[in-house]
Design a protein around this motif. Sequence first.
Motif, PDB file in Angstrom:
ATOM      1  N   THR A 163     -17.151  -5.965  -3.773  1.00  0.00           N
ATOM      2  CA  THR A 163     -15.861  -5.345  -4.031  1.00  0.00           C
ATOM      3  C   THR A 163     -15.164  -5.053  -2.720  1.00  0.00           C
ATOM      4  N   ALA A 164     -13.890  -5.380  -2.640  1.00  0.00           N
ATOM      5  CA  ALA A 164     -13.083  -5.030  -1.471  1.00  0.00           C
ATOM      6  C   ALA A 164     -11.974  -4.085  -1.922  1.00  0.00           C
ATOM      7  N   ILE A 165     -11.813  -2.998  -1.186  1.00  0.00           N
ATOM      8  CA  ILE A 165     -10.815  -1.983  -1.526  1.00  0.00           C
ATOM      9  C   ILE A 165      -9.788  -1.911  -0.404  1.00  0.00           C
ATOM     10  N   SER A 166      -8.537  -2.246  -0.722  1.00  0.00           N
ATOM     11  CA  SER A 166      -7.458  -2.123   0.251  1.00  0.00           C
ATOM     12  C   SER A 166      -6.884  -0.713   0.191  1.00  0.00           C
ATOM     13  N   ILE A 167      -6.739  -0.098   1.369  1.00  0.00           N
ATOM     14  CA  ILE A 167      -6.190   1.250   1.475  1.00  0.00           C
ATOM     15  C   ILE A 167      -4.772   1.129   2.032  1.00  0.00           C
ATOM     16  N   PRO A 168      -3.751   1.425   1.253  1.00  0.00           N
ATOM     17  CA  PRO A 168      -2.373   1.303   1.756  1.00  0.00           C
ATOM     18  C   PRO A 168      -2.184   2.071   3.060  1.00  0.00           C
ATOM     19  N   ARG A 169      -1.589   1.412   4.036  1.00  0.00           N
ATOM     20  CA  ARG A 169      -1.541   1.954   5.396  1.00  0.00           C
ATOM     21  C   ARG A 169      -0.726   3.239   5.519  1.00  0.00           C
ATOM     22  N   ASP A 170       0.237   3.480   4.617  1.00  0.00           N
ATOM     23  CA  ASP A 170       1.107   4.645   4.719  1.00  0.00           C
ATOM     24  C   ASP A 170       0.669   5.810   3.842  1.00  0.00           C
ATOM     25  N   ASP A 171      -0.538   5.726   3.260  1.00  0.00           N
ATOM     26  CA  ASP A 171      -1.035   6.847   2.456  1.00  0.00           C
ATOM     27  C   ASP A 171      -1.116   8.104   3.322  1.00  0.00           C
ATOM     28  N   ILE A 178      -4.634  17.844  11.442  1.00  0.00           N
ATOM     29  CA  ILE A 178      -3.294  17.312  11.207  1.00  0.00           C
ATOM     30  C   ILE A 178      -3.293  16.397   9.995  1.00  0.00           C
ATOM     31  N   GLN A 179      -2.115  16.182   9.451  1.00  0.00           N
ATOM     32  CA  GLN A 179      -1.931  15.209   8.388  1.00  0.00           C
ATOM     33  C   GLN A 179      -1.005  14.115   8.891  1.00  0.00           C
ATOM     34  N   GLY A 180      -1.192  12.928   8.352  1.00  0.00           N
ATOM     35  CA  GLY A 180      -0.350  11.819   8.749  1.00  0.00           C
ATOM     36  C   GLY A 180      -0.675  10.590   7.935  1.00  0.00           C
ATOM     37  N   LYS A 181      -0.015   9.492   8.261  1.00  0.00           N
ATOM     38  CA  LYS A 181      -0.346   8.235   7.604  1.00  0.00           C
ATOM     39  C   LYS A 181      -1.775   7.854   7.978  1.00  0.00           C
ATOM     40  N   ILE A 182      -2.516   7.363   7.016  1.00  0.00           N
ATOM     41  CA  ILE A 182      -3.933   7.086   7.264  1.00  0.00           C
ATOM     42  C   ILE A 182      -4.120   6.059   8.376  1.00  0.00           C
ATOM     43  N   LYS A 183      -3.164   5.169   8.555  1.00  0.00           N
ATOM     44  CA  LYS A 183      -3.250   4.154   9.601  1.00  0.00           C
ATOM     45  C   LYS A 183      -3.175   4.764  10.995  1.00  0.00           C
ATOM     46  N   GLY A 216       3.719   7.392  -5.510  1.00  0.00           N
ATOM     47  CA  GLY A 216       5.124   7.115  -5.228  1.00  0.00           C
ATOM     48  C   GLY A 216       5.373   7.093  -3.734  1.00  0.00           C
ATOM     49  N   PHE A 217       6.641   7.189  -3.351  1.00  0.00           N
ATOM     50  CA  PHE A 217       7.041   7.201  -1.950  1.00  0.00           C
ATOM     51  C   PHE A 217       7.694   8.532  -1.631  1.00  0.00           C
ATOM     52  N   GLY A 218       7.505   9.003  -0.418  1.00  0.00           N
ATOM     53  CA  GLY A 218       8.068  10.279  -0.034  1.00  0.00           C
ATOM     54  C   GLY A 218       8.371  10.327   1.449  1.00  0.00           C
ATOM     55  N   THR A 219       8.633  11.521   1.938  1.00  0.00           N
ATOM     56  CA  THR A 219       8.957  11.730   3.345  1.00  0.00           C
ATOM     57  C   THR A 219       8.083  12.847   3.886  1.00  0.00           C
ATOM     58  N   ALA A 220       7.440  12.585   5.026  1.00  0.00           N
ATOM     59  CA  ALA A 220       6.586  13.578   5.667  1.00  0.00           C
ATOM     60  C   ALA A 220       7.453  14.626   6.371  1.00  0.00           C
ATOM     61  N   PRO A 221       6.882  15.778   6.738  1.00  0.00           N
ATOM     62  CA  PRO A 221       7.645  16.802   7.462  1.00  0.00           C
ATOM     63  C   PRO A 221       8.302  16.295   8.740  1.00  0.00           C
ATOM     64  N   ASN A 222       7.707  15.271   9.369  1.00  0.00           N
ATOM     65  CA  ASN A 222       8.301  14.722  10.596  1.00  0.00           C
ATOM     66  C   ASN A 222       9.369  13.669  10.314  1.00  0.00           C
TER      67      ASN A 222
END
Length: 405
Positions: free
Chosen positions: A78-86, A98-103, A295-301
Motif C-alpha cells: 500500500t502506498a499512501i500519498s500525503i497532500p503537501r499542503d495539509d 509550530i503548525q504549518g504545511k506538512i511539507k 477543504g481549503f483554507g488560509t493559515a494565520p500567516n
Amino acid sequence: MNNNVLRSGALNGAQAVPKLNQDTNILVMGLDSRVDEQGKPLSPAVYDALDAGDQTIGGYNSNVLMLIHIPANGSKATAISIPRDDYAQIAGIPGESIQGKIKEAYGDGLAAAQTALLAEGKPNNNATYQPARDAGRRAEIATVSQFLGSVHIDHFIEVTMVGFYEVAQAVAPITVCVNQATQDTYSGANFKAGLQQIDAKQAMAYVRQRRDTSNPNYLFSDLGRERRQQAFIVSVIRQLKQAGTFTDIPKMQSVLTAVSKNIVVGQGLNLIDLMRQASSITGGHISFTTLPITGFGTAPNGESINTVDVAQVQATVKELLTPAPTAKAKPSSASTSSSAASTSTASSAGTTAKPKAAKKAAPTTTYGDWTGALQGGSIPCVKLRCAPDNGTYRRIFPFSQATPK
C-alpha cells in the motif's frame, strides 16, 4: 550501489514509536530543491531540462510525501500519498511548537539547526550544511509519523528534482496515459490524449503540472497532480517488470547506480535486498491512496492550506495499514484491472478496458479523479477535471506570470 548511495542517520531519534510487527514502512520524500545534495547549483543543461527555474527558486519543502507499506507476509503493498499542503503540527524541532504545511517540516528543521550551528560559531560550509539537512529529514519524519497516528517508519528515501529526472532518464521512454490533451507553459507539459511514450523532460512535466494554460475549463489541483505521480510510478513499475529489470540484479544495479548521487537513504536500507523482498511492489501488486482533506483554507500567516480532520486521517491510515481480512469472492463486473469484465465508463475507483488480443494493446485503467485507490498492474489513464465540483476539492491557480513554477 549500496556503497555509492548517500546515507543519512536522520532516523536516529526521529521517532519514539516502537516497531510492533515485521511489516516495512518506507517514507519517500521528494524535495522541491533546485540544488544537489551538497547545496551546489546544477548545470545549465539540467535546469533547462527541469524547466522549473534555477537555484534561486524553491527551497527544502517535501512537495511529495508517500508512505510505502510492505507487509511481511508478501500480501499487497500500500502506498499512501500525503497532500503537501495539509496543515499539521510540526514535530522534531527542539524547543519549537509550530503548525504549518506538512511539507514545510523539512525546511523548518533545516533552518532551525543551521541557525543554531552558526550561532555556536560553526563555519557556514558543508560541515554545518549536512547536519542541518539531517535535522530537516528528522523533523519531516517525526512530523509525518505523528500526523499519521504514531506510525513507525523503518526507512526513508529522499529524492531531489534532479534525482527524479535522473531516474526518468534511466528508464525512459515511459508509457503514460491521459484522457484529454493538455498544455501548460509553466511546467512545459504538452500531452496528447491517450497512451504515449515520454522522455525524462516530459516526465518532469507530467508529475509537476498543476494547471492548463490552453483551456480555462481544465480545473487542476495539487490533489490531481498527486494522482499523476501515482500513475507515473505504477507505469514505471509495470515497464521495469516487463523488461525483466527487477529479476536481473546487474540491470537493476545499473539503473540505481545512475541515480545514486542525488538520492539519500537511511543507513539501514539495502536497496538490492529491498528489490528482492518487495515482490508485491515489483510485481505491480500495490495500490495508491491519497489521504482525505476537508477543504481549503488560509493559515494565520496568510498561506493557502488544506484543512484536515486529523482523526479521520489517522483512522484512514489505520485501515489501510491493517485492513480487515476479507473472504475470497468471485470477480464481478465491478472489479478493476484484475477482472475479465470491462465497461466503457470511468469512475473514481477505476475501470479497466480489456485489451484486444489481436492488437496486444497495453491494458489501461481510467481514473476519474484523485479519490479512491489507484491499482498497480495496468497503465493508469488519468482524467482531467473539466467541470466545477461544488468547490469541495477544487483549487484554481491563476494564470499569472507571478505564479511560481
